[in-house]
Structure formats: structure tokens, C-alpha cells
Design a protein around this motif. Structure first.
Motif, PDB file in Angstrom:
ATOM      1  N   LYS A 109      -9.205  -6.646 -11.641  1.00  0.00           N
ATOM      2  CA  LYS A 109      -7.726  -5.740 -11.327  1.00  0.00           C
ATOM      3  C   LYS A 109      -7.622  -4.564 -11.329  1.00  0.00           C
ATOM      4  O   LYS A 109      -7.191  -3.454 -10.654  1.00  0.00           O
ATOM      5  CB  LYS A 109      -6.731  -6.508 -11.941  1.00  0.00           C
ATOM      6  CG  LYS A 109      -5.389  -6.253 -11.405  1.00  0.00           C
ATOM      7  CD  LYS A 109      -4.855  -7.126 -10.253  1.00  0.00           C
ATOM      8  CE  LYS A 109      -3.371  -7.074 -10.090  1.00  0.00           C
ATOM      9  NZ  LYS A 109      -3.034  -7.574  -8.865  1.00  0.00           N
ATOM     10  N   SER A 110      -7.921  -4.031 -12.583  1.00  0.00           N
ATOM     11  CA  SER A 110      -8.073  -2.641 -12.877  1.00  0.00           C
ATOM     12  C   SER A 110      -8.897  -1.604 -11.956  1.00  0.00           C
ATOM     13  O   SER A 110      -8.466  -0.356 -11.524  1.00  0.00           O
ATOM     14  CB  SER A 110      -8.501  -2.073 -14.298  1.00  0.00           C
ATOM     15  OG  SER A 110      -9.701  -2.485 -14.691  1.00  0.00           O
ATOM     16  N   ARG A 158      -7.088  -1.603  -8.686  1.00  0.00           N
ATOM     17  CA  ARG A 158      -5.729  -0.554  -8.569  1.00  0.00           C
ATOM     18  C   ARG A 158      -6.342   0.695  -8.639  1.00  0.00           C
ATOM     19  O   ARG A 158      -5.844   1.548  -7.808  1.00  0.00           O
ATOM     20  CB  ARG A 158      -5.193  -0.706  -9.723  1.00  0.00           C
ATOM     21  CG  ARG A 158      -4.301  -1.995  -9.874  1.00  0.00           C
ATOM     22  CD  ARG A 158      -3.166  -1.927  -9.058  1.00  0.00           C
ATOM     23  NE  ARG A 158      -2.457  -3.153  -8.658  1.00  0.00           N
ATOM     24  CZ  ARG A 158      -1.093  -3.413  -9.161  1.00  0.00           C
ATOM     25  NH1 ARG A 158      -0.377  -2.368  -9.551  1.00  0.00           N
ATOM     26  NH2 ARG A 158      -0.567  -4.385  -8.727  1.00  0.00           N
ATOM     27  N   ILE A 204      -7.253   1.577  -4.967  1.00  0.00           N
ATOM     28  CA  ILE A 204      -6.156   2.013  -4.318  1.00  0.00           C
ATOM     29  C   ILE A 204      -5.503   3.356  -4.607  1.00  0.00           C
ATOM     30  O   ILE A 204      -5.297   4.235  -3.601  1.00  0.00           O
ATOM     31  CB  ILE A 204      -4.927   0.873  -4.605  1.00  0.00           C
ATOM     32  CG1 ILE A 204      -5.344  -0.483  -3.803  1.00  0.00           C
ATOM     33  CG2 ILE A 204      -3.722   1.381  -3.833  1.00  0.00           C
ATOM     34  CD1 ILE A 204      -4.565  -1.628  -4.603  1.00  0.00           C
ATOM     35  N   ILE A 205      -5.580   3.951  -5.822  1.00  0.00           N
ATOM     36  CA  ILE A 205      -5.123   5.276  -5.972  1.00  0.00           C
ATOM     37  C   ILE A 205      -6.010   6.432  -5.374  1.00  0.00           C
ATOM     38  O   ILE A 205      -5.368   7.217  -4.852  1.00  0.00           O
ATOM     39  CB  ILE A 205      -4.968   5.330  -7.631  1.00  0.00           C
ATOM     40  CG1 ILE A 205      -3.724   4.229  -7.968  1.00  0.00           C
ATOM     41  CG2 ILE A 205      -4.918   6.927  -7.875  1.00  0.00           C
ATOM     42  CD1 ILE A 205      -4.016   4.204  -9.737  1.00  0.00           C
ATOM     43  N   TYR A 251       4.464   1.535  -5.370  1.00  0.00           N
ATOM     44  CA  TYR A 251       3.417   0.290  -5.658  1.00  0.00           C
ATOM     45  C   TYR A 251       2.878   0.042  -6.941  1.00  0.00           C
ATOM     46  O   TYR A 251       2.796  -0.917  -7.593  1.00  0.00           O
ATOM     47  CB  TYR A 251       2.268   0.131  -4.588  1.00  0.00           C
ATOM     48  CG  TYR A 251       1.510  -1.058  -4.491  1.00  0.00           C
ATOM     49  CD1 TYR A 251       2.065  -2.121  -3.869  1.00  0.00           C
ATOM     50  CD2 TYR A 251       0.145  -1.223  -5.071  1.00  0.00           C
ATOM     51  CE1 TYR A 251       1.161  -3.191  -3.725  1.00  0.00           C
ATOM     52  CE2 TYR A 251      -0.680  -2.115  -5.058  1.00  0.00           C
ATOM     53  CZ  TYR A 251      -0.219  -3.232  -4.355  1.00  0.00           C
ATOM     54  OH  TYR A 251      -0.719  -4.587  -4.448  1.00  0.00           O
ATOM     55  N   MET A 252       2.489   1.343  -7.616  1.00  0.00           N
ATOM     56  CA  MET A 252       1.933   1.202  -8.834  1.00  0.00           C
ATOM     57  C   MET A 252       3.050   1.139  -9.952  1.00  0.00           C
ATOM     58  O   MET A 252       2.874   1.327 -11.150  1.00  0.00           O
ATOM     59  CB  MET A 252       1.248   2.357  -9.122  1.00  0.00           C
ATOM     60  CG  MET A 252      -0.002   2.424  -8.257  1.00  0.00           C
ATOM     61  SD  MET A 252      -1.205   1.240  -8.766  1.00  0.00           S
ATOM     62  CE  MET A 252      -2.391   1.132  -7.309  1.00  0.00           C
ATOM     63  N   ASP A 309       7.126  -7.488  -4.941  1.00  0.00           N
ATOM     64  CA  ASP A 309       5.799  -6.621  -4.775  1.00  0.00           C
ATOM     65  C   ASP A 309       5.171  -7.264  -3.515  1.00  0.00           C
ATOM     66  O   ASP A 309       4.456  -6.189  -2.908  1.00  0.00           O
ATOM     67  CB  ASP A 309       5.158  -7.234  -6.183  1.00  0.00           C
ATOM     68  CG  ASP A 309       5.743  -6.858  -7.472  1.00  0.00           C
ATOM     69  OD1 ASP A 309       6.516  -5.653  -7.359  1.00  0.00           O
ATOM     70  OD2 ASP A 309       5.401  -7.340  -8.366  1.00  0.00           O
ATOM     71  N   ARG A 314       3.878  -4.651  -0.633  1.00  0.00           N
ATOM     72  CA  ARG A 314       2.471  -4.551  -0.485  1.00  0.00           C
ATOM     73  C   ARG A 314       2.284  -4.568   1.241  1.00  0.00           C
ATOM     74  O   ARG A 314       1.554  -3.681   1.836  1.00  0.00           O
ATOM     75  CB  ARG A 314       1.538  -5.518  -1.008  1.00  0.00           C
ATOM     76  CG  ARG A 314       0.242  -5.836  -0.618  1.00  0.00           C
ATOM     77  CD  ARG A 314      -0.670  -6.850  -1.488  1.00  0.00           C
ATOM     78  NE  ARG A 314      -0.354  -6.975  -2.732  1.00  0.00           N
ATOM     79  CZ  ARG A 314       0.298  -7.648  -3.433  1.00  0.00           C
ATOM     80  NH1 ARG A 314       1.040  -8.566  -2.781  1.00  0.00           N
ATOM     81  NH2 ARG A 314       0.324  -7.695  -4.865  1.00  0.00           N
ATOM     82  N   LEU A 370      -5.822  -3.333  -0.825  1.00  0.00           N
ATOM     83  CA  LEU A 370      -4.404  -3.828  -1.004  1.00  0.00           C
ATOM     84  C   LEU A 370      -4.370  -5.318  -0.871  1.00  0.00           C
ATOM     85  O   LEU A 370      -3.672  -5.884  -1.464  1.00  0.00           O
ATOM     86  CB  LEU A 370      -3.380  -3.002   0.177  1.00  0.00           C
ATOM     87  CG  LEU A 370      -2.930  -1.617  -0.234  1.00  0.00           C
ATOM     88  CD1 LEU A 370      -2.460  -1.037   0.899  1.00  0.00           C
ATOM     89  CD2 LEU A 370      -1.969  -1.410  -1.547  1.00  0.00           C
ATOM     90  N   ASP A 399      -5.846  -7.095  -3.534  1.00  0.00           N
ATOM     91  CA  ASP A 399      -4.935  -6.823  -4.649  1.00  0.00           C
ATOM     92  C   ASP A 399      -3.945  -7.977  -4.738  1.00  0.00           C
ATOM     93  O   ASP A 399      -3.665  -8.555  -5.998  1.00  0.00           O
ATOM     94  CB  ASP A 399      -4.388  -5.502  -4.643  1.00  0.00           C
ATOM     95  CG  ASP A 399      -3.584  -5.215  -6.073  1.00  0.00           C
ATOM     96  OD1 ASP A 399      -4.060  -5.417  -7.186  1.00  0.00           O
ATOM     97  OD2 ASP A 399      -2.239  -4.940  -6.013  1.00  0.00           O
TER      98      ASP A 399
END
Length: 111
Positions: free
Chosen positions: A3-4, A7, A10-11, A49-50, A62, A66, A105, A108
Motif C-alpha cells: 500500500k505504501s 501511494r 501515485i504521488i 486524495y492523500m 474516498d 478516487r 489509483l 489502490d
């Protein structure tokens, strides 16, 4: 993919595509509001989103956010297909980044 890591992807993908849109103004040596607004839109969606920016009406939504993010990215891709400069490799690079962003996305949401 964890998950991290998802994320972080995505960033990075969002920031890179926003910077490309800002760069297109510099390269063209003129103000192009569409590119500026598109880059700002990506950064705003990323912040929401974050959850870096809290908006009470988005609490618990959420999934909706998304899908808005995915939709925004898809509309950007379709707009480039319709009116973009196909002779520029940067456009193809940016579209590849945006496709990866849509995939990140989507995945996620599956975790």
C-alpha cells in the motif's frame, strides 16, 4: 506491491505529470491556461486524495474521490488524443505516465 509503495507511486506519477504540464508553458514561452490549470488540478486532487488537505464534505467519500481522480486523468488523455500535439515525444511520455497513474489509483482501491 504494498500500500505504501502504491501511494508513493501515485504521488510521484502525479507530480511528474503536473510538472510536465507546467513545463509546456515554459517551453512554449507563453501562458497557456489549459496546461497551468491541468497541472494545478492534478496537484489539488493529489492533496485531497492523500488527505493532506481536509475537506469535511469529502469525509467518507474516498471511493468517489478516487473515481473523480481517475476520470480527470482519463479526460486529460482523451483531450490530448483529440487536440494534442502528436509530433512531440513528451506528449506520449506524459500519456504513459497518466495511464500508469490510472492503474495505480485503480489498484489502490483494491487494497
Amino acid at each position: 506491491m504494498t500500500k505504501s509503495n502504491l501511494r508513493l507511486s501515485i504521488i510521484v506519477l502525479t507530480v511528474v505529470t503536473a510538472l510536465i504540464h507546467f513545463y509546456l508553458n515554459v517551453r512554449a514561452a507563453q501562458i497557456m491556461p489549459g496546461f497551468i490549470l491541468n497541472g494545478l488540478g492534478y496537484l489539488a486532487l493529489l492533496a485531497l486524495y492523500m488527505k493532506w488537505v481536509k475537506m469535511p464534505f469529502l469525509e467518507g467519500r474516498d471511493s468517489m474521490l478516487r473515481w473523480v481522480y481517475i476520470g480527470y486523468t482519463v479526460v486529460t488523455i482523451v483531450a490530448w488524443i483529440a487536440i494534442g500535439d502528436k509530433s512531440d515525444a513528451l506528449g506520449y511520455t506524459d500519456k504513459a505516465i497518466e495511464i500508469l497513474l490510472v492503474a495505480a489509483l485503480y489498484f489502490d482501491s483494491r487494497q
